[in-house]
Design an enzyme around this catalytic site. Sequence first.
Site, PDB file in Angstrom:
ATOM      1  N   ARG A 236       0.861  -1.185   0.000  1.00 52.71           N
ATOM      2  CA  ARG A 236       0.000   0.000   0.000  1.00 52.71           C
ATOM      3  C   ARG A 236       0.899   1.237   0.000  1.00 52.71           C
ATOM      4  O   ARG A 236       1.922   1.276   0.692  1.00 52.71           O
ATOM      5  CB  ARG A 236      -0.906   0.032   1.246  1.00 52.71           C
ATOM      6  N   GLU A 265      -2.894   7.615  -4.041  1.00 56.74           N
ATOM      7  CA  GLU A 265      -3.494   6.886  -5.158  1.00 56.74           C
ATOM      8  C   GLU A 265      -4.937   7.319  -5.436  1.00 56.74           C
ATOM      9  O   GLU A 265      -5.705   7.480  -4.491  1.00 56.74           O
ATOM     10  CB  GLU A 265      -3.466   5.398  -4.759  1.00 56.74           C
ATOM     11  N   HIS A 283      -1.416  -0.047 -10.011  1.00 56.98           N
ATOM     12  CA  HIS A 283      -1.973  -0.977  -9.014  1.00 56.98           C
ATOM     13  C   HIS A 283      -2.566  -2.229  -9.693  1.00 56.98           C
ATOM     14  O   HIS A 283      -3.774  -2.461  -9.657  1.00 56.98           O
ATOM     15  CB  HIS A 283      -3.031  -0.284  -8.141  1.00 56.98           C
ATOM     16  N   ILE A 284      -1.664  -3.004 -10.289  1.00 56.12           N
ATOM     17  CA  ILE A 284      -2.107  -4.203 -11.029  1.00 56.12           C
ATOM     18  C   ILE A 284      -1.570  -5.490 -10.417  1.00 56.12           C
ATOM     19  O   ILE A 284      -1.442  -6.509 -11.102  1.00 56.12           O
ATOM     20  CB  ILE A 284      -1.705  -4.115 -12.527  1.00 56.12           C
TER      21      ILE A 284
END
Length: 319
Positions: A236, A265, A283-284
């Site tokens: 995160r 984000e 964010h994959i």
Amino acid sequence: MKVFITSIIPEVGIELLKKNDIEVIQNKSYLPLEKEKLIKKAKDCDALLCLLSNKIDREIIDALPNLKVISNYAVGFNNIDVEYATQKGIWVTNTPDVLTDATADLAFALLLACARRIVEADKFTREGKFKMWQSDLMLGKDLKGKTVGIIGAGRIGQAFGKRAKGFEMKILYYDKKRIQKFEEETGAKFSSLSQLLKKSDFISLHTPLTKETYHLIDKKEFNLMKDGAILINTARGEVVNEKELVNALKSGKLFSAGLDVYEFEPKITKDLLKMKNVVLLPHIGSATIETRNKMAELAANNIIRVLLGKKPLTPVNKL
Ligand code: DGY
């Protein structure tokens, strides 16, 4: 029984819910719903299937009187007020295990991309700059024999460790507790955070976001790192102070960084966008076809079980 799905998810999950006679109401958009709209649409729902970009706070929980389960389409659940949901007798569930390998693969892909400057080299080639073989072109870093520090040795951290072992790296790990099995499987050595930071050539973050891990990597921690270290974050964004990360990249303290997540984000600190020595992903971590389908199935099955009066498969709270 009704479920509200806050965004688009793989069809398998929706079919599963419908097959179990659950009425599905879905927000067919990728944009996170504003709070008021979410409340309005989910008002009389028994279950909520949400994404990590949906902040499910007290206000939302209080506004949905029939709610029995909040099923998060992610393993991380820092977007949900779990304590309050628990007080209200609402299950909170996540999607662990099914995404472990995909996320560990991506973290390792970032490590390789940073070590061997893959993205920078690709750009260089596309720009027509490859004119001749050069002995010092795009020099990166070896992996074999180097030390990788894993911060957070949960499922994903351990899977990442197995990959590092395959590349003949030495492994240090920092966690709340020692994990015998992980040590036996990979030769990983338990470490304090400061020793890990001092000794690691590569550092990979795999810790959940909690009050304790917010800005776990801050100015002091960057200063402890080896000169020329490489930092990977697929956990995160808020685990790292992004301003200090920029400073560490600018000063050359870090050789490079591979990021799948960001402190603000989906906003990305502007300086990062200009730097050659960062690899930036949207964010994959869990984004493979197979994994996203399994996540949808698990998120749906958690709802089905709760609505049938059973314990969910992967709860994050105890009721
Ligand atoms: C998760 O599940 O928490 C991941 O960050 C999604 O890719």
